[in-house]
Motif scaffolding. Structure first.
Motif, short mmCIF file in Angstrom:
data_model
loop_
_atom_site.label_atom_id
_atom_site.label_comp_id
_atom_site.label_asym_id
_atom_site.label_seq_id
_atom_site.Cartn_x
_atom_site.Cartn_y
_atom_site.Cartn_z
N GLN A 2 27.52 6.81 39.28
CA GLN A 2 26.51 5.92 38.76
C GLN A 2 26.17 4.78 39.69
OE1 GLN A 2 26.96 4.76 34.74
NE2 GLN A 2 27.23 6.82 34.03
N THR A 3 26.90 4.65 40.79
CA THR A 3 26.61 3.57 41.71
C THR A 3 26.55 4.09 43.15
OG1 THR A 3 28.93 2.99 42.16
CG2 THR A 3 27.88 1.94 40.24
N LEU A 4 25.91 3.32 44.02
CA LEU A 4 25.87 3.69 45.44
C LEU A 4 27.27 3.63 46.04
CD1 LEU A 4 22.62 1.93 46.65
CD2 LEU A 4 23.02 4.37 46.34
N GLN A 5 28.10 2.73 45.56
CA GLN A 5 29.47 2.65 46.06
C GLN A 5 30.22 3.94 45.74
OE1 GLN A 5 31.50 -0.96 45.63
NE2 GLN A 5 33.44 -0.13 46.29
N GLU A 6 30.05 4.47 44.55
CA GLU A 6 30.70 5.74 44.20
C GLU A 6 30.19 6.88 45.06
OE1 GLU A 6 31.68 4.94 39.47
OE2 GLU A 6 29.82 5.93 40.02
N LEU A 7 28.91 6.88 45.37
CA LEU A 7 28.33 7.90 46.24
C LEU A 7 28.92 7.78 47.64
CD1 LEU A 7 26.36 10.21 46.65
CD2 LEU A 7 24.56 8.52 46.99
N GLY A 8 29.03 6.57 48.14
CA GLY A 8 29.63 6.35 49.46
C GLY A 8 31.08 6.81 49.49
N GLU A 9 31.81 6.52 48.43
CA GLU A 9 33.21 6.95 48.35
C GLU A 9 33.32 8.47 48.34
OE1 GLU A 9 34.60 4.93 44.86
OE2 GLU A 9 34.70 2.99 45.88
N ARG A 38 29.40 1.40 56.74
CA ARG A 38 28.93 0.48 55.68
C ARG A 38 28.60 1.24 54.41
NH1 ARG A 38 26.26 -1.90 60.04
NH2 ARG A 38 24.33 -0.88 59.44
N PHE A 39 27.93 2.38 54.55
CA PHE A 39 27.57 3.18 53.38
C PHE A 39 28.82 3.65 52.63
CE2 PHE A 39 26.75 7.37 51.48
CZ PHE A 39 25.91 6.96 50.47
N GLU A 40 29.79 4.17 53.37
CA GLU A 40 31.01 4.67 52.73
C GLU A 40 31.77 3.57 52.00
OE1 GLU A 40 32.13 8.49 55.57
OE2 GLU A 40 33.42 6.71 55.62
N ARG A 41 31.62 2.34 52.46
CA ARG A 41 32.29 1.20 51.81
C ARG A 41 31.44 0.52 50.75
NH1 ARG A 41 32.97 -2.72 55.65
NH2 ARG A 41 31.71 -1.59 57.13
N GLY A 42 30.25 1.09 50.47
CA GLY A 42 29.38 0.51 49.45
C GLY A 42 28.62 -0.70 49.92
N PHE A 47 20.65 1.83 53.49
CA PHE A 47 20.88 3.26 53.74
C PHE A 47 19.88 4.05 52.91
CE2 PHE A 47 23.39 7.15 54.04
CZ PHE A 47 23.93 7.03 55.31
N GLY A 48 18.86 4.55 53.58
CA GLY A 48 17.76 5.23 52.89
C GLY A 48 18.02 6.69 52.60
#
Length: 84
Positions: A2-9, A38-42, A47-48
Motif C-alpha cells: 500500500q505504500t511506495l516504501q513497501e514497494l521499494g522493500e 533511495r527507492f529501495e529505502r522508501g 522515482f517515476g
C-alpha cells in the motif's frame, strides 16, 4: 502493498534473493545506483514509472493493478471532509 516504501522493500528483497548488487540492477535498468538505493529505502519520491518498470523488468517482476474495496484510508478522509 500500500505504500511506495513497501514497494521499494519488495524490490530490494527480490534483488537480494537473486544475489544481484544494486550497481548491476541499476546499470541494466538505465538508472543510477543512488536512485535505486533511495527507492529501495522508501526515499525515492522522484522515482517515476519508467524507472520502476525498468527495474522490475531486470528483476523479472511485474506490477499488477487490481481494484480494491471502498473503505481505505483515502475514502475515510473524503468522508471526514464531507462531514466537516
Amino acid at each position: 502493498m500500500q505504500t511506495l516504501q513497501e514497494l521499494g522493500e519488495a524490490v530490494a528483497e527480490r534483488r537480494k534473493a537473486l544475489n544481484l548488487r544494486q550497481q548491476v540492477v541499476a546499470k541494466q535498468a538505465g538508472i543510477t545506483p543512488e536512485s535505486l538505493s533511495r527507492f529501495e529505502r522508501g526515499r525515492g519520491a522522484e522515482f517515476g514509472a519508467r524507472k520502476l518498470l525498468a527495474v522490475l523488468a531486470v528483476l523479472d517482476m511485474e506490477l499488477d493493478i487490481v481494484p480494491t474495496q471502498p473503505g481505505g484510508m483515502l475514502d475515510d478522509l473524503r468522508r471526514e471532509r464531507s462531514q466537516a
